[in-house]
Design a protein around this motif. Sequence first.
Motif, mmCIF file in Angstrom:
data_model
loop_
_atom_site.group_PDB
_atom_site.id
_atom_site.type_symbol
_atom_site.label_atom_id
_atom_site.label_comp_id
_atom_site.label_asym_id
_atom_site.label_seq_id
_atom_site.Cartn_x
_atom_site.Cartn_y
_atom_site.Cartn_z
ATOM 1 N N PRO A 11 38.794 66.763 71.061
ATOM 2 C CA PRO A 11 39.645 65.898 70.242
ATOM 3 C C PRO A 11 39.405 64.406 70.483
ATOM 4 O O PRO A 11 39.505 63.610 69.548
ATOM 5 C CB PRO A 11 41.070 66.291 70.649
ATOM 6 C CG PRO A 11 40.946 67.693 71.100
ATOM 7 C CD PRO A 11 39.600 67.761 71.776
ATOM 8 N N VAL A 45 38.729 69.123 63.317
ATOM 9 C CA VAL A 45 39.925 69.301 64.146
ATOM 10 C C VAL A 45 40.516 70.688 63.901
ATOM 11 O O VAL A 45 40.871 71.407 64.837
ATOM 12 C CB VAL A 45 40.971 68.188 63.883
ATOM 13 C CG1 VAL A 45 42.314 68.537 64.507
ATOM 14 C CG2 VAL A 45 40.477 66.854 64.415
ATOM 15 N N TYR A 48 38.350 73.242 65.528
ATOM 16 C CA TYR A 48 38.554 73.225 66.984
ATOM 17 C C TYR A 48 39.811 74.011 67.349
ATOM 18 O O TYR A 48 39.803 74.829 68.272
ATOM 19 C CB TYR A 48 38.663 71.773 67.491
ATOM 20 C CG TYR A 48 39.011 71.704 68.953
ATOM 21 C CD1 TYR A 48 38.058 71.939 69.924
ATOM 22 C CD2 TYR A 48 40.319 71.421 69.355
ATOM 23 C CE1 TYR A 48 38.386 71.898 71.269
ATOM 24 C CE2 TYR A 48 40.651 71.373 70.704
ATOM 25 C CZ TYR A 48 39.682 71.610 71.652
ATOM 26 O OH TYR A 48 40.017 71.575 72.982
ATOM 27 N N GLU A 129 46.223 66.811 64.962
ATOM 28 C CA GLU A 129 45.644 66.031 66.054
ATOM 29 C C GLU A 129 46.410 66.243 67.360
ATOM 30 O O GLU A 129 45.813 66.395 68.420
ATOM 31 C CB GLU A 129 45.613 64.549 65.697
ATOM 32 C CG GLU A 129 44.653 64.240 64.558
ATOM 33 C CD GLU A 129 44.737 62.800 64.112
ATOM 34 O OE1 GLU A 129 44.499 61.902 64.961
ATOM 35 O OE2 GLU A 129 45.036 62.575 62.925
ATOM 36 N N ALA A 132 45.621 69.709 68.645
ATOM 37 C CA ALA A 132 44.287 69.750 69.257
ATOM 38 C C ALA A 132 44.305 69.130 70.655
ATOM 39 O O ALA A 132 43.704 69.667 71.586
ATOM 40 C CB ALA A 132 43.279 69.034 68.365
ATOM 41 N N ARG A 133 44.999 68.001 70.800
ATOM 42 C CA ARG A 133 45.075 67.355 72.123
ATOM 43 C C ARG A 133 45.810 68.254 73.116
ATOM 44 O O ARG A 133 45.409 68.350 74.272
ATOM 45 C CB ARG A 133 45.742 65.989 72.021
ATOM 46 C CG ARG A 133 44.811 64.902 71.497
ATOM 47 C CD ARG A 133 45.379 63.511 71.696
ATOM 48 N NE ARG A 133 46.663 63.303 71.034
ATOM 49 C CZ ARG A 133 46.820 62.915 69.767
ATOM 50 N NH1 ARG A 133 45.750 62.664 69.041
ATOM 51 N NH2 ARG A 133 48.011 62.750 69.246
#
Length: 174
Positions: A11, A45, A48, A129, A132-133
């Motif tokens: 990310p 993203v 992922y 986002e 993902a983090r």
Amino acid sequence: RRGLPNLRKTPEALAELVKQRAKDMLISLGIFSEAEVTSRFHVRVERYIKNMLIEVDTLLGMFETQILHAAYAYHGILLSAAVDAKMLGFVAPQTDTIEALSALIISLQRDRKSLEAEIHEVEAVSGEEKKARSLAVKVCSMMESVRGTCDKLEAIIADEYWPLPKYREMLFIS
């Protein structure tokens, strides 16, 4: 020293794609339009996140259906042998291994519950986002912990009970 960023997680690297400097460069060189850059970022993203969730699901499945069962079976064999030895008046040398195996099984069960709870929290996060983090930071470290415990179990459990190829076996596969 050279001023290069050290981006350790996916990310973090993907976020670089949508920084204004990177966008301007890609647009000015005619590689992508602004919409294409943004689109590629969101697609990557999302990919992922899906890949990480598949990895976590695979990990949970492996240690639920293979690792824990192997550990339980080997633990049972050692316990039976220890009980038999003590009943016959012998010393049970496997008690140290039984204790180590028990501690690892308990650790793995605890890690599994924590990982499942964390996945539920991550799935509830709004925003791809942020999700993902969370996967990159929290879930990856939890997966590494599970992996470490499984590596220790692999070293203790006898080959005939371990359901997966061991590292030493994979090194010499021809």
